[in-house]
Write a protein that holds these residues in place. Sequence first.
Motif, mmCIF file in Angstrom:
data_model
loop_
_atom_site.group_PDB
_atom_site.id
_atom_site.type_symbol
_atom_site.label_atom_id
_atom_site.label_comp_id
_atom_site.label_asym_id
_atom_site.label_seq_id
_atom_site.Cartn_x
_atom_site.Cartn_y
_atom_site.Cartn_z
ATOM 1 N N UNK A 22 -7.085 -0.584 4.883
ATOM 2 C CA UNK A 22 -6.973 -1.076 6.396
ATOM 3 C C UNK A 22 -5.659 -0.254 6.904
ATOM 4 N N UNK A 23 -4.432 -0.590 6.174
ATOM 5 C CA UNK A 23 -3.275 0.036 6.512
ATOM 6 C C UNK A 23 -3.065 1.506 6.587
ATOM 7 N N UNK A 24 -3.613 1.935 5.461
ATOM 8 C CA UNK A 24 -3.805 3.404 5.295
ATOM 9 C C UNK A 24 -4.728 4.263 6.441
ATOM 10 N N UNK A 25 -5.840 3.662 6.726
ATOM 11 C CA UNK A 25 -6.626 3.971 7.852
ATOM 12 C C UNK A 25 -5.762 3.992 9.251
ATOM 13 N N UNK A 26 -5.190 2.789 9.412
ATOM 14 C CA UNK A 26 -4.147 2.626 10.572
ATOM 15 C C UNK A 26 -3.384 3.969 10.871
ATOM 16 N N UNK B 169 -6.659 -5.136 -1.753
ATOM 17 C CA UNK B 169 -7.200 -3.848 -1.795
ATOM 18 C C UNK B 169 -7.525 -3.478 -0.349
ATOM 19 N N UNK B 170 -8.565 -4.234 0.378
ATOM 20 C CA UNK B 170 -8.810 -3.797 1.762
ATOM 21 C C UNK B 170 -7.921 -3.819 2.676
ATOM 22 N N UNK B 171 -6.791 -4.715 2.695
ATOM 23 C CA UNK B 171 -5.634 -4.742 3.417
ATOM 24 C C UNK B 171 -5.081 -3.353 3.537
ATOM 25 N N UNK C 107 0.814 -1.329 0.229
ATOM 26 C CA UNK C 107 -0.114 0.232 0.056
ATOM 27 C C UNK C 107 0.768 1.038 0.000
ATOM 28 N N UNK C 108 2.213 1.088 -0.063
ATOM 29 C CA UNK C 108 2.866 2.344 -0.141
ATOM 30 C C UNK C 108 3.499 2.872 1.119
ATOM 31 N N UNK C 109 3.927 4.152 1.097
ATOM 32 C CA UNK C 109 4.673 4.659 2.147
ATOM 33 C C UNK C 109 3.541 5.131 3.453
ATOM 34 N N UNK C 110 2.570 5.581 3.074
ATOM 35 C CA UNK C 110 1.618 5.628 4.566
ATOM 36 C C UNK C 110 1.441 4.403 5.274
#
Length: 190
Positions: A129-133, A124-126, A19-22
């Motif tokens: 979720x990581x971005x939301x975290x 995709x949902x993972x 999901x990238x850096x964030x």
Amino acid sequence: MIFLQLFLVFSKIGIFNFGGGYAMLTLIQDEVVNKHHWMTVNEFTDIVAISQSTPGPIGINCATYTGYTAVIHAGYPTWLAVLGAILASISVIWLPFILMVSISKFLLKHSKSTAVNDIFSTLRPVIVGLLAAAAIMLMSKENFGDPSESPFVFTVSIIIFLLTFIGTRLYKISPIAIILLCGLAGLLIY
């Protein structure tokens, strides 16, 4: 010892990051603040702010600053801290680079495959979720202030957050302009 730990930690972060850096920020914080105690939460949020403001990918910038800071806190001289920054930066990208080179031919060949599409549908949902975290992690008293200790700082932080959100979402103001305006606001207000 710190250099081996930096290599292992950032190699692990690099290979397990989706999901990238964030999305990587929560992994980095867990390792460097919670597990290894290389820095405080305040230092980490400062590093995130600097990483967002400097050119380049936020994950690699964060690894660079973290490697430097961890070596300095371990008591080594500045020139070795520069080596720690370089090591952390390389460590976070070397395994993903090898993985992408290895699987890119396969992905191009099988991009229409049901199995590949199913894997990406699950990822995709993972990633969301990581971005939301990462977003929730950054919504802390270190970034917004504590309303019971300093209501002014907390109120200003909430106002800046809302104006930034509205400016980028509704008015499509450039993130660069937002960063510059918020930096100027912080300089004037604080």
